[in-house]
Design a protein around this motif. Structure first.
Motif, PDB file in Angstrom:
ATOM      1  N   UNK A 198      36.591  99.791  77.523  1.00 42.45           N
ATOM      2  CA  UNK A 198      37.907  99.875  76.886  1.00 42.45           C
ATOM      3  C   UNK A 198      38.002 101.058  75.934  1.00 42.45           C
ATOM      4  N   UNK A 199      36.938 101.864  75.865  1.00 40.32           N
ATOM      5  CA  UNK A 199      36.956 103.051  75.008  1.00 40.32           C
ATOM      6  C   UNK A 199      35.976 104.064  75.570  1.00 40.32           C
ATOM      7  N   UNK A 200      35.997 105.284  74.992  1.00 41.37           N
ATOM      8  CA  UNK A 200      35.074 106.317  75.408  1.00 41.37           C
ATOM      9  C   UNK A 200      35.539 107.081  76.627  1.00 41.37           C
ATOM     10  N   UNK A 201      34.623 107.911  77.143  1.00 35.67           N
ATOM     11  CA  UNK A 201      34.962 108.786  78.275  1.00 35.67           C
ATOM     12  C   UNK A 201      35.380 107.992  79.498  1.00 35.67           C
ATOM     13  N   UNK A 202      34.741 106.819  79.731  1.00 36.37           N
ATOM     14  CA  UNK A 202      35.001 106.045  80.938  1.00 36.37           C
ATOM     15  C   UNK A 202      36.001 104.907  80.707  1.00 36.37           C
ATOM     16  N   UNK A 203      36.884 105.051  79.728  1.00 35.60           N
ATOM     17  CA  UNK A 203      37.866 104.015  79.473  1.00 35.60           C
ATOM     18  C   UNK A 203      38.658 103.725  80.750  1.00 35.60           C
ATOM     19  N   UNK A 204      38.932 102.444  80.978  1.00 38.19           N
ATOM     20  CA  UNK A 204      39.610 102.012  82.202  1.00 38.19           C
ATOM     21  C   UNK A 204      41.052 101.588  81.917  1.00 38.19           C
ATOM     22  N   UNK A 205      41.881 101.791  82.894  1.00 42.68           N
ATOM     23  CA  UNK A 205      43.248 101.311  82.842  1.00 42.68           C
ATOM     24  C   UNK A 205      43.273  99.797  82.634  1.00 42.68           C
ATOM     25  N   UNK A 206      44.046  99.345  81.638  1.00 43.10           N
ATOM     26  CA  UNK A 206      44.273  97.918  81.428  1.00 43.10           C
ATOM     27  C   UNK A 206      42.955  97.152  81.486  1.00 43.10           C
ATOM     28  N   UNK A 207      41.993  97.581  80.685  1.00 41.72           N
ATOM     29  CA  UNK A 207      40.625  97.063  80.790  1.00 41.72           C
ATOM     30  C   UNK A 207      40.547  95.568  80.509  1.00 41.72           C
ATOM     31  N   UNK A 208      41.364  95.064  79.586  1.00 46.25           N
ATOM     32  CA  UNK A 208      41.269  93.646  79.234  1.00 46.25           C
ATOM     33  C   UNK A 208      41.561  92.741  80.420  1.00 46.25           C
ATOM     34  N   UNK A 209      42.426  93.191  81.328  1.00 48.21           N
ATOM     35  CA  UNK A 209      42.810  92.349  82.462  1.00 48.21           C
ATOM     36  C   UNK A 209      41.666  92.141  83.435  1.00 48.21           C
ATOM     37  N   UNK A 210      40.638  92.991  83.370  1.00 47.64           N
ATOM     38  CA  UNK A 210      39.514  92.886  84.301  1.00 47.64           C
ATOM     39  C   UNK A 210      38.208  92.594  83.590  1.00 47.64           C
ATOM     40  N   UNK A 211      38.263  92.174  82.319  1.00 51.12           N
ATOM     41  CA  UNK A 211      37.028  92.006  81.555  1.00 51.12           C
ATOM     42  C   UNK A 211      36.203  90.826  82.043  1.00 51.12           C
ATOM     43  N   UNK A 212      36.852  89.775  82.539  1.00 58.38           N
ATOM     44  CA  UNK A 212      36.129  88.614  83.057  1.00 58.38           C
ATOM     45  C   UNK A 212      36.774  88.156  84.355  1.00 58.38           C
TER      46      UNK A 212
END
Length: 824
Positions: A583-597
């Motif tokens: 969810x942060x940094x160079x490899x931050x992902x789109x809408x990361x929370x939706x795919x966290x689990x």
């Protein structure tokens, strides 16, 4: 009728009666008398935690005895399961046999046929047990008492992962009454191979007085390969060599090379025939001690070590030189070996308490492995956008290679206590408690071999070099362009029970439940440590906590002594998990929370069927419907393609399962099975990050043939009073399948295929000699692939890359062999 000669334990009718009474089964005296006259031998299983005739269990279960495995020269689980109706197998060969469970039962599968190179986030929908230990280790099938295949959700007794079904490997136990030594060996040759397959093993059973016994089995398998890697990079110092201007092949580290040669010249190529060799060592030791008349303990240790030379997969098409790949040829530019080790220790203590039998099983196992794979085709193929990894970052690299080390480690402590009623009456019951403490590690490390020397050469050349201006040029590189290590802990606590009420002598009701609570944590390191000295730190990602109750209800009616009808509702589940989505940094992902689990998925199974037998036949038939909620799909993140799993909304499978065995004569037996499965999504499959449509409602599920047919004809001929000739021919057919539920470059279609095996064995009380042929017609069955649209030869700027990683996993070609065993 003469009784067939058997090389091992043979169950008598009296022994069956004693076992049935002591286990509280429902066999009656008339049924036993009938069995004595029957030409069809009954099959005793313990899937319900008590010994029962498989025909008395009111759901679909099949069993294969260890004697049948020996007579058919079956040592591999894939071949075994193809002899059991209704089981689909994604055959990826020995290289991937320990990495990913390849079994599909009742169509519960969403994953593509290419998976298996990495440790997946979501576990398999089919659970596997070695005796009472839940473990997927794909042990070689040696010294096995029987294998039981339970179809449909088994959540109450077998917990997480038993959503499609359960496969149980029951090993032979030490015998306090018989001293026995058995030595076996085999030689065979596989079509397309220049070598010979060899195996040897020994089994020892040694009584230690009247109250104890020791049993040992162990051996080796050494198979020659069949796949030729025809355009491998020639390596020196672990990296592709440079083809110098004078035509010589020189290490990229050689000071004799000019910067221009390093920056612009291609490599030299070599080849390796029969690369997919198989070397396996296996052993098992068990000690049984009867401490009192009512208490016994068995301690066992089992191990296996595999070394596999390469992938059993073929490449279609050709390379940039215009050369077309032939039969049994692979176009990867790097070899793809693997290795693994598994150790399993268990202690089972059984105490007869009178009213019930208490069983305590304590298990501890460790399973580690890794495999190298060639990812270069993915990196260099021009598909547009960010998928052109080499084009974007390493333009002009004249000897491109992305070599990946993917591995896994899993260890666990498992404790189960089970109480099974003994007394006869209107009620039978099973109650138990279960605990697992598991640690898992999965890693995926990608190396760009030779990139450091290329970057240094470009720094010296300057603007004439294609990579001039790239931020990494001239820096000291450690050539690791992707580092992924996932560490997980999983703790599972459950209590369960099943109760059967015999309403009348012919009508029975069973209810079951399982309460579980599990906790998962995830610490993952992922990054881009390209520069020398860089490292990637671990980060804690969201964990997962779940609890629920699973149920089972069953009703069975004994229409008469030899015909039963039943109806079952059962539930199964598979644990959820945590994804490493930045969810942060160079490899931050789109809408990361939706795919966290990702959450658990569940299956509700509805099944009705009949089972029956006559003196000359045994049969079963059922129809089923499985409502699959929140199906888990192993996939990748939207932007950076990191490993993850997601939940869909729903899918469903339905079908028909038929099995029958006929004694055509006293010496001729026919076994046959047919399964029809319809498996599809029942809602659109949507990506959690971008809301993108992955697959539409009604899309067929991958890897699942609609039609599977098995048939086997066995004949026994008594040459003399002490010698018997046993012959068998068996066939397996599956209809066409698709490779993926995703309509992307990974999609592919696989044709229907059939496999035929035949064997003839000469048996006496002491020795057996067998001649056998597997895949007699030499058919090439494909069950999974990386299609050309996904992994192909370069279509971008890397004109010096002549590899092609497109591949199809194929069944083992025709193998003809001779085996022999002698029992002392």
């Amino acid at each position: 009728m003469k009784q067939p000669i058997k090389q091992g334990f043979s169950k008598s009718t009296l022994a069956t009666a004693v076992a049935a009474v002591s286990a509280g089964t429902l066999l009656s005296v008339p049924q036993l008398a009938s069995a004595q006259e029957s030409l069809i031998e009954e099959v005793i299983v313990t899937a319900t935690a008590r010994a029962q005739n498989a025909q008395d269990i009111p759901y679909n279960i099949s069993a294969v005895s260890g004697e049948d495995l020996e007579e058919q020269n079956i040592t591999d689980a894939t071949e075994l399961l193809r002899s059991v109706s209704g089981v689909a197998v994604l055959d990826r060969g020995y290289r991937n046999s320990g990495m990913a469970n390849n079994m599909i039962i009742r169509g519960l599968n969403v994953d593509n046929g290419a998976n298996g190179d990495v440790g997946l986030s979501a576990v398999s929908p089919v659970s596997t047990y070695v005796d009472s230990t839940p473990i997927f280790a794909n042990f070689i099938l040696k010294d096995v008492e029987r294998v039981e295949v339970l179809r449909g959700p088994q959540g109450t007794l077998y917990g997480s992962g038993a959503m499609g079904g359960t496969v149980r490997y029951i090993m032979n136990k030490p015998d306090t009454e018989e001293t026995m030594v058995k030595a076996s060996t085999s030689l065979s040759q596989t079509d397309g191979s220049g070598g010979t397959n060899y195996s040897a093993d020994v089994i020892l059973n040694l009584p230690l007085g009247d109250k104890a016994a020791f049993r040992f089995s162990g051996g080796t398998i050494d198979n020659a390969g069949v796949i030729d890697y025809v355009n491998l990079y020639e390596l020196a110092d672990g990296k592709p060599v440079v083809k110098a201007d004078d035509g010589s092949c020189v290490s990229v580290k050689s000071p004799s090379l000019s910067a221009e040669e390093v920056a612009f010249n291609g490599s030299c190529y070599t080849s390796k025939e029969d690369a997919d060799t198989v070397e396996i060592m296996h052993a098992r030791a068990a000690l049984r001690v009867d401490m009192t008349d009512n208490i016994s303990a068995t301690a066992s240790y089992q191990m296996q070590s595999d070394e596999i030379g390469a992938r059993r997969a073929v490449t279609l098409g050709g390379n940039l030189l215009g050369e077309t790949y032939g039969d049994h040829e692979n176009g990867s530019t790097m070899l793809e070996p693997s290795e693994r080790e598994v150790d399993l220790f268990s202690l089972e203590v059984e105490a007869d308490l009178g009213f019930a039998t208490l069983t305590s099983t304590t298990s501890q196992y460790e399973h580690t492995g890794n495999g190298w794979r060639d990812n270069t085709s993915i990196w260099v193929t021009d598909r547009g956008g960010y998928s052109n990894w080499f084009d974007d970052l390493y333009t002009g690299m004249p000897r491109p290679v992305a070599h990946v080390d993917a591995g896994y480690s899993e260890k666990a402590l498992v404790q189960e206590l089970r109480l099974v009623s003994n007394t006869e009456g209107d009620i039978d019951w099973v109650a138990g408690a279960y605990y697992m403490d598991q640690e898992r590690e999965t890693y995926n490390l990608s190396y760009l071999l030779g990139l450091d020397e290329y970057g240094q050469a470009c720094a010296e050349i300057g603007a004439a070099c294609a990579a001039d201006g790239q931020w990494w040029v001239g820096l000291p590189l450690q050539e690791t362009d992707f580092d992924y290590v996932r560490e997980e802990t999983f703790e599972d606590v459950a209590v369960y029970g099943e109760l059967t009420y015999h309403v009348t002598d012919s009508f029975h009701l069973t209810g079951g439940m399982r309460w579980f609570s599990n906790t998962l944590t995830n610490n993952t390191a992922l990054g881009f440590p390209l520069i020398e000295g860089d490292s990637v730190a671990f980060e804690k990602y969201p964990g997962q906590e779940e609890d629920d109750v699973q149920f089972k209800v069953n009703a069975s009616w004994d229409i008469n002594e030899r015909l039963m009808a039943y109806a079952t509702y059962s539930e199964g589940f598979r644990r959820g998990g945590s994804n490493a989505v930045p969810c942060s940094g160079f490899f931050v992902e789109l809408n990361c929370e939706a795919a966290s689990t990702f959450n658990k998925d569940t299956a509700q199974n509805y099944e009705v069927g009949v089972k029956g037998d006559t003196d000359r036949a045994r049969y079963s038939a059922n129809i089923f419907y499985v409502d699959w909620q929140d199906p888990q799909l192993n996939t990748a993140t939207y932007w950076w393609a990191f490993f993850m799993a997601q939940n869909g909304e729903s899918a469903a499978t339905s079908g028909l399962e038929l099995e029958a065995e006929f004694a055509l004569t006293e010496n001729l037996t026919l076994q046959t099975g047919y399964t029809y499965t319809k498996a599809e999504l029942t809602a659109d499959l949507i990506g959690p990050q971008a809301g993108n449509l992955i697959a539409e409602d009604g899309h067929k599920l991958p890897g699942i043939p609609e039609n599977v047919l098995t048939v086997a004809l066995s004949h026994r001929y008594f040459v003399t009073d002490g010698m018997e000739l046993a012959s068998r021919i068996g066939g397996y057919y599956q209809s066409e399948t698709i490779n993926s539920v995703q309509d992307t470059s990974i999609q592919d279609e696989h044709d229907a295929f059939s496999l035929w095996n035949a064997s003839a064995s000469l048996l006496t009380d002491s020795w057996v000699v067998s001649l056998y042929a597997k895949n007699l017609l030499n058919n090439e069955g494909v069950t999974g692939s990386f299609p050309s649209a996904y992994m192909s030869t370069d279509t971008g700027v890397f004109e010096n890359y002549y590899g092609n990683n497109q591949r199809q996993y194929i069944t083992t070609p025709r193998t003809i062999g001779l085996s022999a065993s002698y029992t002392f």
